[in-house]
Design a protein around this motif. Structure first.
Motif, PDB file in Angstrom:
ATOM      1  N   LEU A  46      10.873  69.787  83.073  1.00  0.00           N
ATOM      2  CA  LEU A  46      11.506  69.315  84.305  1.00  0.00           C
ATOM      3  C   LEU A  46      10.476  68.661  85.205  1.00  0.00           C
ATOM      4  O   LEU A  46      10.709  67.592  85.783  1.00  0.00           O
ATOM      5  CB  LEU A  46      12.148  70.487  85.050  1.00  0.00           C
ATOM      6  N   GLU A  47       9.322  69.299  85.297  1.00  0.00           N
ATOM      7  CA  GLU A  47       8.262  68.785  86.153  1.00  0.00           C
ATOM      8  C   GLU A  47       7.825  67.399  85.683  1.00  0.00           C
ATOM      9  O   GLU A  47       7.635  66.484  86.490  1.00  0.00           O
ATOM     10  CB  GLU A  47       7.081  69.749  86.116  1.00  0.00           C
ATOM     11  N   ALA A  48       7.712  67.268  84.348  1.00  0.00           N
ATOM     12  CA  ALA A  48       7.302  65.977  83.791  1.00  0.00           C
ATOM     13  C   ALA A  48       8.300  64.884  84.150  1.00  0.00           C
ATOM     14  O   ALA A  48       7.955  63.698  84.210  1.00  0.00           O
ATOM     15  CB  ALA A  48       7.159  66.087  82.279  1.00  0.00           C
ATOM     16  N   ALA A  49       9.566  65.278  84.397  1.00  0.00           N
ATOM     17  CA  ALA A  49      10.574  64.290  84.768  1.00  0.00           C
ATOM     18  C   ALA A  49      10.728  64.205  86.282  1.00  0.00           C
ATOM     19  O   ALA A  49      11.614  63.503  86.786  1.00  0.00           O
ATOM     20  CB  ALA A  49      11.907  64.648  84.117  1.00  0.00           C
ATOM     21  N   GLY A  50       9.900  64.946  87.010  1.00  0.00           N
ATOM     22  CA  GLY A  50       9.915  64.844  88.461  1.00  0.00           C
ATOM     23  C   GLY A  50      10.856  65.806  89.167  1.00  0.00           C
ATOM     24  O   GLY A  50      11.284  65.547  90.293  1.00  0.00           O
ATOM     25  N   TYR A  51      11.186  66.913  88.520  1.00  0.00           N
ATOM     26  CA  TYR A  51      12.088  67.873  89.170  1.00  0.00           C
ATOM     27  C   TYR A  51      11.381  69.188  89.462  1.00  0.00           C
ATOM     28  O   TYR A  51      10.490  69.606  88.728  1.00  0.00           O
ATOM     29  CB  TYR A  51      13.301  68.151  88.275  1.00  0.00           C
ATOM     30  N   LYS A 111      20.020  63.648  81.709  1.00  0.00           N
ATOM     31  CA  LYS A 111      19.823  62.260  81.278  1.00  0.00           C
ATOM     32  C   LYS A 111      18.444  61.758  81.683  1.00  0.00           C
ATOM     33  O   LYS A 111      17.760  61.058  80.925  1.00  0.00           O
ATOM     34  CB  LYS A 111      20.912  61.365  81.878  1.00  0.00           C
ATOM     35  N   ASP A 112      18.048  62.153  82.883  1.00  0.00           N
ATOM     36  CA  ASP A 112      16.740  61.763  83.401  1.00  0.00           C
ATOM     37  C   ASP A 112      15.615  62.377  82.559  1.00  0.00           C
ATOM     38  O   ASP A 112      14.652  61.694  82.184  1.00  0.00           O
ATOM     39  CB  ASP A 112      16.632  62.244  84.853  1.00  0.00           C
ATOM     40  N   LYS A 128      12.818  60.415  80.339  1.00  0.00           N
ATOM     41  CA  LYS A 128      11.398  60.466  80.697  1.00  0.00           C
ATOM     42  C   LYS A 128      10.552  61.288  79.730  1.00  0.00           C
ATOM     43  O   LYS A 128       9.365  61.020  79.567  1.00  0.00           O
ATOM     44  CB  LYS A 128      11.247  61.033  82.112  1.00  0.00           C
ATOM     45  N   THR A 129      11.138  62.332  79.105  1.00  0.00           N
ATOM     46  CA  THR A 129      10.313  63.191  78.241  1.00  0.00           C
ATOM     47  C   THR A 129      10.749  63.152  76.778  1.00  0.00           C
ATOM     48  O   THR A 129      10.019  63.614  75.908  1.00  0.00           O
ATOM     49  CB  THR A 129      10.392  64.664  78.693  1.00  0.00           C
ATOM     50  N   GLY A 130      11.936  62.634  76.513  1.00  0.00           N
ATOM     51  CA  GLY A 130      12.420  62.600  75.132  1.00  0.00           C
ATOM     52  C   GLY A 130      13.028  63.908  74.669  1.00  0.00           C
ATOM     53  O   GLY A 130      13.449  64.021  73.519  1.00  0.00           O
ATOM     54  N   HIS A 131      13.090  64.907  75.561  1.00  0.00           N
ATOM     55  CA  HIS A 131      13.693  66.189  75.183  1.00  0.00           C
ATOM     56  C   HIS A 131      15.168  66.205  75.557  1.00  0.00           C
ATOM     57  O   HIS A 131      15.530  65.928  76.696  1.00  0.00           O
ATOM     58  CB  HIS A 131      12.978  67.343  75.886  1.00  0.00           C
ATOM     59  N   LEU A 142      22.932  64.356  75.135  1.00  0.00           N
ATOM     60  CA  LEU A 142      22.134  65.446  75.695  1.00  0.00           C
ATOM     61  C   LEU A 142      22.126  66.680  74.799  1.00  0.00           C
ATOM     62  O   LEU A 142      21.355  67.602  75.019  1.00  0.00           O
ATOM     63  CB  LEU A 142      22.690  65.836  77.068  1.00  0.00           C
ATOM     64  N   ILE A 143      23.030  66.715  73.797  1.00  0.00           N
ATOM     65  CA  ILE A 143      23.112  67.896  72.934  1.00  0.00           C
ATOM     66  C   ILE A 143      22.497  67.585  71.584  1.00  0.00           C
ATOM     67  O   ILE A 143      22.821  66.581  70.954  1.00  0.00           O
ATOM     68  CB  ILE A 143      24.575  68.330  72.725  1.00  0.00           C
TER      69      ILE A 143
END
Lengths: 424, 270
Positions: free
Chosen positions: A155-160, A178-179, A183-186, A240-241
């Motif tokens: 989450l942090e890597a995506a800015g959350y 989605k974000d 941003k991270t590919g996960h 997302l799944i």
């Protein structure tokens, strides 16, 4: 003639001798037999409880047998149907969504524990699951109270920040997902489309179930179910799944660090923590809630089981006293099984113990157990009825279709039709 | 010539593929038994170094000697009795003429179509009334008169030459002597094939032992493996190791009797 007769009696003798040779003596008097499954969880917890009880009641001995869920269902069903109580245990563990079937099909087979135990000490939804015609039959055990386990580093890597997933709706979670994916590919979560666990967690958080009290299907006009399926469809369509094909694949999805979140019952904690290299990277938030449904909460449940005393038990009083003394009163006992087995019981007072108050370094030093305990008391109760297994099968049959973008109204109609057909 | 070669190689490729598909689960099982649970889950397909640890964990959870002893005792007695009773019945059905013979046999074949689950509750009541609950006899008894094996022996007996029997009779043998000294040796390969089928069935039997065997010290290997899989976080290394061990006896019996098995399937008497 005489010779034939003597030969016959000889054969009979041999037969009888082999019977006694092959049979094993029945359990001795005063011994309580318990059936449950999983040596690392239920069996370990029960063994701990029995040790505590025998310390103060040296005359009582216990035999805790490893019998699987399927085996318990199969054996109870056969024996209760046959009316043979021979070899049945004194205490048995039964999954919550399966107990109404037994209570309603075999009245009198279980001892109503609400006669001797104060049920208000336990999480209300657990007690409700085993209540039939005004009496409660279970000594509630492990809770499937849900939380949103998530990888704070992703989450942090995506800015959350952690606050961004605290008390949110599923729609907001999809945006975040989605974000994070971009941003991270996960991917957000992994899921077996043959398991409706995700759906029932969302649905029960509103107090709705597949069935209404009285065993009437609650599918077509069930707004909570409809929105749950919509959320599922949005996630699946948004990529997302990560679809997996079985439980092994499911747990592998997060222990390998692939997906970012696990919305699940608290019992998954042990599996998450088994990936020791991910310590400190996980946190737990309350489950997101549904948008447009009345009564939507952040609290739900998935799975869980409870203890029952069989009426056929010759040591009924002892069995009830044991459950009452340890499982309904011993707060210290609950600290032990929390630390050793990761088992979150349903006794509300357990939260007053030291283990429940401790914070967990694996989860960024959050007081996860206090949180789960807070949520536990607020899980909406539902009536599982006797056709929950059939309803779940009908829903599962439609999940792949919904994931591929199929019409949800059509799916609801198909579920309703299949369930009604099964209930006839 | 080229065409024939092409066809031949295509056949081999196809057969190899089929062989690989049928053998792969066994290879996977054997490799899995040497790996850690987590490695198996992530799809590792090479020889691991966890075999001893898995074995220790298995020993810690399961009294292997006792469990295998139970399984062997049940399977061996079951096999011997089933072969004795059912081969005699199959022989009798074919050799001895009677007006109702075909009717009775058809009735038996009809019974084959009744699923065991439907018979389970009445059978359980029967066994409990006879005080046989939680005994090995309760597991063995219902399997002895196996309709399939009776049918199998009757079919095989059709190829048993009547001349042989007549000759034995002329030599003054009684009926039981003919069965024991003429029929039995001639049908060796049929017995071998039936042994494998019956032993495998008894060894792998799950549902009925589950219902009648109640105490842990009476459990068979199939019940124990099922219990291993029931954990919320199953140890797949241990489960696969137990499965490998449970597969060995039937495998060994099959290889020992392999030649006779194939012959038995083709017909005992040429």
């Amino acid at each position: 003639m005489n010779r034939i007769a003597s030969r016959r009696s000889l054969m009979l003798g041999v037969a009888l001798a082999s019977v006694s040779f092959l049979s094993v003596a029945a359990a001795s008097a005063g011994e309580l037999t318990v059936w449950c499954w999983d040596p690392n969880f239920n069996i370990a917890a029960m063994t701990d409880a029995t040790a505590r009880y025998t310390a103060s009641h040296p005359d009582t001995t216990f035999a805790v047998n490893n019998v699987t869920q399927d085996e318990i269902n199969q054996k109870l069903q056969t024996q209760l149907l046959a009316g043979v109580s021979d070899g049945l245990p004194d205490i048995v563990l039964i999954q919550d969504d399966n107990i109404q079937r037994f209570l309603q099909s075999f009245p009198g087979a279980f001892v109503p524990l609400s006669d001797s135990v104060d049920m208000t000490k336990f999480a209300a939804y657990k007690v409700a699951a085993a209540t039939y015609e005004g009496k409660s039959y279970s000594l509630p055990f492990d809770s499937g109270v849900t939380g949103l386990f998530y990888r704070s580093d992703y989450l942090e890597a995506a800015g959350y920040k952690p606050a961004d997933v605290q008390d949110i709706t599923w729609d907001r979670l999809i945006e975040i997902g989605k974000d994070v994916l971009a941003k991270t590919g996960h991917q957000l979560i992994d899921m077996d489309y043959n398991d409706d666990g995700q759906i029932i967690m969302m649905m029960q958080s509103t107090g709705q179930w597949y069935l209404k009290p009285g065993n009437e299907p609650n599918i077509i006009d069930n707004a909570a179910l409809k929105e749950s399926l919509e959320v599922f469809q949005k996630m699946a369509q948004g990529g997302l799944i990560k679809p997996v094909s079985d439980w092994t694949g499911y747990t592998g999805g997060f222990t390998s660090g692939e997906v970012a979140m696990v919305p699940q019952g608290v019992w998954i904690t042990g599996t998450i923590k088994s990936a020791t290299d991910q310590s400190g990277k996980w946190r737990v938030a309350p489950l997101p809630k549904l948008n447009d449904v009345e009564g939507a909460t952040h609290y739900s449940n998935n799975g869980g089981s409870s203890w029952y005393v069989l009426s056929s038990s010759k040591n009924q009083e002892e069995a009830v006293d044991f459950l009452k003394t340890i499982w309904a009163e011993d707060v210290d006992f609950y600290q032990g099984i929390l630390v050793n087995q990761g088992a979150v019981g349903s006794l509300l007072a357990a939260r007053e113990g030291a283990a429940y108050k401790a914070s967990d370094p694996f989860f960024n030093d959050e007081p996860v157990w206090q949180n789960f305990s807070d949520w536990l008391a607020q899980v909406p109760a539902v009536d599982y009825g006797t056709f929950t297994p059939e309803a779940r099968l009908a829903v599962r049959a439609q999940l792949p279709n919904i994931a591929n973008g199929g019409s949800i109204d059509d799916a609801l109609k198909a579920i309703d039709a299949q369930l009604r057909q099964q209930m006839q | 010539m080229n065409m024939a070669l092409l066809r031949r190689s295509a056949t081999y490729v196809l057969l190899s593929l089929a062989a690989f598909i049928s053998v792969f689960p066994f290879i996977w099982m054997a490799l899995g038994a040497t790996n850690k649970s987590n490695d198996i889950v992530t799809g590792r397909l090479s020889l691991g170094s966890n075999l001893l640890v898995n074995f220790q964990n298995l020993l810690a959870q399961v009294d292997l000697v006792r469990v295998f002893g139970n399984s062997f005792l049940i399977a061996i007695i079951s096999t011997l009795l089933t072969l004795a009773v059912s081969s005699l019945a199959g022989y009798g059905f074919e050799i001895f003429r009677s007006r109702v013979r075909e009717r009775v046999f058809q009735l038996l074949l009809l019974f084959l179509s009744i699923p065991f689950a439907a018979l389970m509750v009445p059978l359980f009541v029967l066994i409990s009334r006879a005080q046989l609950n939680n005994t090995f006899i309760a597991v063995i008894l219902p399997t002895i008169a196996s309709i399939f094996i009776i049918f199998y022996f009757r079919q095989a007996t059709k190829a048993f030459p009547g001349d042989l029997r007549d000759a034995a009779r002329v030599d003054g043998l009684k009926e039981w002597q003919i069965f024991l000294f003429v029929y039995l040796p001639t049908m060796r390969s049929t017995y071998a094939a039936a042994t494998i089928i019956v032993f495998m069935g008894a060894w792998n039997n799950y549902l009925w032992p589950l219902i009648v065997l109640q105490t842990p010290e009476n459990k068979t290997i199939t019940l124990v493996i099922s219990a291993l899989t029931a954990a919320y976080t199953p140890d797949y290394g241990v489960i696969l190791l137990a499965t490998v061990l449970a597969t060995l006896p039937t495998l060994i019996i099959f290889f020992v009797l392999q030649r006779q098995f194939v012959q038995g399937m083709l017909g005992a008497v040429k």
